[in-house]
Design a protein around this motif. Sequence first.
Motif, PDB file in Angstrom:
ATOM      1  N   GLU A  19      37.566  58.454  -0.750  1.00 38.39           N
ATOM      2  CA  GLU A  19      36.931  57.890   0.439  1.00 38.39           C
ATOM      3  C   GLU A  19      37.886  57.995   1.620  1.00 38.39           C
ATOM      4  O   GLU A  19      39.019  57.515   1.551  1.00 38.39           O
ATOM      5  CB  GLU A  19      36.589  56.419   0.194  1.00 38.39           C
ATOM      6  CG  GLU A  19      35.653  56.194  -0.978  1.00 38.39           C
ATOM      7  CD  GLU A  19      35.503  54.725  -1.341  1.00 38.39           C
ATOM      8  OE1 GLU A  19      36.039  53.850  -0.624  1.00 38.39           O
ATOM      9  OE2 GLU A  19      34.846  54.449  -2.355  1.00 38.39           O
ATOM     10  N   PRO A  20      37.446  58.617   2.727  1.00 42.39           N
ATOM     11  CA  PRO A  20      38.316  58.701   3.904  1.00 42.39           C
ATOM     12  C   PRO A  20      38.470  57.335   4.564  1.00 42.39           C
ATOM     13  O   PRO A  20      37.563  56.511   4.540  1.00 42.39           O
ATOM     14  CB  PRO A  20      37.588  59.681   4.821  1.00 42.39           C
ATOM     15  CG  PRO A  20      36.162  59.621   4.404  1.00 42.39           C
ATOM     16  CD  PRO A  20      36.167  59.278   2.935  1.00 42.39           C
ATOM     17  N   THR A  21      39.640  57.083   5.123  1.00 45.79           N
ATOM     18  CA  THR A  21      39.906  55.850   5.854  1.00 45.79           C
ATOM     19  C   THR A  21      40.660  56.185   7.130  1.00 45.79           C
ATOM     20  O   THR A  21      41.062  57.322   7.348  1.00 45.79           O
ATOM     21  CB  THR A  21      40.758  54.869   5.031  1.00 45.79           C
ATOM     22  OG1 THR A  21      42.016  55.488   4.759  1.00 45.79           O
ATOM     23  CG2 THR A  21      40.081  54.478   3.734  1.00 45.79           C
ATOM     24  N   SER A  22      40.871  55.204   7.946  1.00 46.03           N
ATOM     25  CA  SER A  22      41.677  55.340   9.170  1.00 46.03           C
ATOM     26  C   SER A  22      41.274  56.553  10.004  1.00 46.03           C
ATOM     27  O   SER A  22      42.109  57.346  10.409  1.00 46.03           O
ATOM     28  CB  SER A  22      43.160  55.420   8.817  1.00 46.03           C
ATOM     29  OG  SER A  22      43.556  54.310   8.067  1.00 46.03           O
ATOM     30  N   GLY A  23      39.988  56.693  10.230  1.00 43.55           N
ATOM     31  CA  GLY A  23      39.524  57.813  11.041  1.00 43.55           C
ATOM     32  C   GLY A  23      39.767  59.163  10.409  1.00 43.55           C
ATOM     33  O   GLY A  23      39.876  60.170  11.101  1.00 43.55           O
ATOM     34  N   GLY A  24      39.897  59.202   9.106  1.00 39.20           N
ATOM     35  CA  GLY A  24      40.085  60.466   8.407  1.00 39.20           C
ATOM     36  C   GLY A  24      41.543  60.853   8.217  1.00 39.20           C
ATOM     37  O   GLY A  24      41.837  61.920   7.692  1.00 39.20           O
TER      38      GLY A  24
END
Length: 73
Positions: A19-24
């Motif tokens: 899962e991407p986080t922090s704007g990718g």
Amino acid sequence: MDGPPVYGLVAGLHSFQMEPTSGGSSTIFKQIEKFTGILSFAMTPSLLGKKLKGQFEQFNKDIKARAEGAKAV
């Protein structure tokens, strides 16, 4: 699809999620193992699953180190 049952008593379905986080700019990596069967309770980390949990944690550390050492294309 479940893994092969052990004498018809327990089977496991292993999956990975990213899962991407922090704007990718980073990714959360998860391993999930779902056990079914009459002995599935024995695979909890407090019983027979303790060794398995340790193996998952080591795999997570190894894949993190490899991913962070890779150059972006």
